[in-house]
Scaffold this active site. Structure first.
Site, PDB file in Angstrom:
ATOM      1  CD1 TRP A  37      55.597  50.064   8.244  1.00 19.76           C
ATOM      2  CD2 TRP A  37      56.504  51.857   7.194  1.00 19.76           C
ATOM      3  NE1 TRP A  37      55.241  49.728   6.827  1.00 19.76           N
ATOM      4  CE2 TRP A  37      55.685  50.865   6.198  1.00 19.76           C
ATOM      5  CE3 TRP A  37      56.975  52.994   6.796  1.00 19.76           C
ATOM      6  CZ2 TRP A  37      55.658  51.396   5.008  1.00 19.76           C
ATOM      7  CZ3 TRP A  37      56.831  53.579   5.761  1.00 19.76           C
ATOM      8  CH2 TRP A  37      56.233  52.783   4.813  1.00 19.76           C
ATOM      9  CE  LYS A  38      56.210  47.397  16.396  1.00 27.09           C
ATOM     10  NZ  LYS A  38      56.693  46.280  17.335  1.00 27.09           N
ATOM     11  CG  HIS A  54      52.022  49.625  20.335  1.00 28.27           C
ATOM     12  ND1 HIS A  54      53.287  49.115  20.546  1.00 28.27           N
ATOM     13  CD2 HIS A  54      51.842  48.773  19.008  1.00 28.27           C
ATOM     14  CE1 HIS A  54      53.769  47.991  20.069  1.00 28.27           C
ATOM     15  NE2 HIS A  54      52.859  47.691  18.868  1.00 28.27           N
ATOM     16  CD  GLU A  59      50.293  44.772  18.645  1.00 24.60           C
ATOM     17  OE1 GLU A  59      50.697  44.616  17.287  1.00 24.60           O
ATOM     18  OE2 GLU A  59      50.874  45.632  19.104  1.00 24.60           O
ATOM     19  N   GLY A 114      57.857  41.089  18.545  1.00 19.91           N
ATOM     20  CA  GLY A 114      59.264  41.350  18.384  1.00 19.91           C
ATOM     21  C   GLY A 114      60.069  40.010  18.688  1.00 19.91           C
ATOM     22  CB  SER A 154      56.103  37.084  16.224  1.00 21.72           C
ATOM     23  OG  SER A 154      56.980  37.777  17.218  1.00 21.72           O
ATOM     24  N   GLY A 210      54.491  44.438  12.699  1.00 24.55           N
ATOM     25  CA  GLY A 210      55.663  45.313  12.723  1.00 24.55           C
ATOM     26  C   GLY A 210      56.695  44.799  11.919  1.00 24.55           C
ATOM     27  N   GLY A 211      57.886  43.885  12.264  1.00 29.95           N
ATOM     28  CA  GLY A 211      58.957  43.619  11.441  1.00 29.95           C
ATOM     29  C   GLY A 211      58.773  43.335  10.303  1.00 29.95           C
TER      30      GLY A 211
HETATM   31  P1  13P Z   1      56.050  42.464  15.251  1.00 32.22           P
HETATM   32  O1  13P Z   1      55.323  42.143  14.118  1.00 32.22           O
HETATM   33  O2  13P Z   1      57.572  42.945  14.960  1.00 32.22           O
HETATM   34  O3  13P Z   1      56.347  41.488  16.398  1.00 32.22           O
HETATM   35  O4  13P Z   1      55.461  43.701  16.085  1.00 32.22           O
HETATM   36  C1  13P Z   1      54.193  43.641  16.198  1.00 32.22           C
HETATM   37  C2  13P Z   1      53.807  45.035  16.669  1.00 32.22           C
HETATM   38  O5  13P Z   1      54.065  45.469  17.886  1.00 32.22           O
HETATM   39  C3  13P Z   1      52.735  45.539  15.753  1.00 32.22           C
HETATM   40  O6  13P Z   1      52.188  46.728  16.466  1.00 32.22           O
END
Ligand code: 13P
Length: 258
Positions: free
Chosen positions: A10-11, A96, A168, A174, A214, A235-236
């Site tokens: 979730w950052k 990360h 990643e 993102g 993504s 993430g998103g």
């Molecule tokens: P996104 O899925 O938003 O691109 O982020 C990936 C991420 O950094 C998960 O740790």
């Protein structure tokens, strides 16, 4: 056999109450199967409220986004493995690319964190990945090997079994530009070959390697079509209940790796 693992990172999103409301909403809608593990990694400030909202029967497990390597002491602003354990965390994301790029994390510190996590029975999810420039320069394999070596050198065969690696690529995070399944598979093969060389073919066969960058409900199915890709670090798309639930439904329909 490798169980699929879907991790929502979730950052720096959701307050404690927003986070609890989210898990209360999604838990009854999740597709549950022994072939898929689900982890959510909220900010530290929401771990307690999420744990309480999950209760004892939720299929969601708790993870943290980072930790420090010492157990306690004069380290202002840091959080330790025993603190995360007591809050019910089972996993911790380490290295990360946002921590590497924005907070100066380097391989030696990531290695110390990884060892501390393992010593406290937390499962580390080690993030590695190349930048766009490194890919353009044909350095992807070299970068992945360096990051793996930097974080994992000297780890015992026994402790490496708790490890998950997340590939990643920095350029995919993102940006809406996910790696293709072929690009991800090539990177995952590099990672597996490294694990085989450093430890054993068995370690390479049993370690889960996730893709992140993504990932969406639209592309998760294609990514998981390859049995090289054991899940996703997302993430998103994990911040909205509908897309998170859809992702779990697709993952569940695909099932475990042979
Ligand atoms: P996104 O899925 O938003 O691109 O982020 C990936 C991420 O950094 C998960 O740790």
């Amino acid at each position: 056999m490798r169980t699929i693992l879907i991790v929502g990172n979730w950052k720096m999103n959701k307050t404690a109450s927003e986070a609890a409301a989210f898990v209360r909403e999604v838990t009854p809608r999740l597709s549950v199967s022994p072939a898929v593990d689900y982890v959510v990694a909220p900010p530290f400030t929401a771990l307690e409220s999420v744990r309480a909202a999950l209760g004892s029967s939720s299929p969601l497990q708790l993870g943290a986004q980072n930790m420090f390597w010492e157990d306690r002491g004069a380290y202002t602003g840091e959080i330790s493995a025993p603190m995360l354990k007591e809050l019910g965390c089972r996993y911790v994301i380490l290295g990360h690319s946002e921590r590497r790029a924005l907070f100066g994390e380097q391989n030696d510190g990531i290695q110390k964190k990884l060892r501390a996590a393992l010593a406290h029975d937390l499962k580390p999810i080690l993030c590695i990945g190349e930048s766009f420039a490194q890919r353009e320069d044909g350095k992807t394999e070299e970068v992945l090997q360096q990051q793996l070596h930097g974080a994992l050198a000297g780890l015992s065969l026994h402790s490496v079994t708790a490890l998950t690696v997340a590939y990643e690529p920095v350029w995919a995070i993102g940006t809406g530009k996910a790696a293709t399944t072929d690009q991800a598979v090539a990177a995952h093969r590099t990672i597996r070959a490294f694990l085989a060389k450093m430890w054993s073919a068995n370690v390479a066969d049993t370690t889960r390697i996730l893709y992140g960058g993504s990932v969406t409900p639209q592309n998760i199915g294609a990514l998981l079509q390859s049995d090289q890709i054991d899940g996703a670090l997302i993430g998103g798309a994990c911040l909205q209940a509908d897309s998170f639930v859809t992702i779990t439904t697709i993952a569940q329909s695909i099932g475990a790796r042979p």
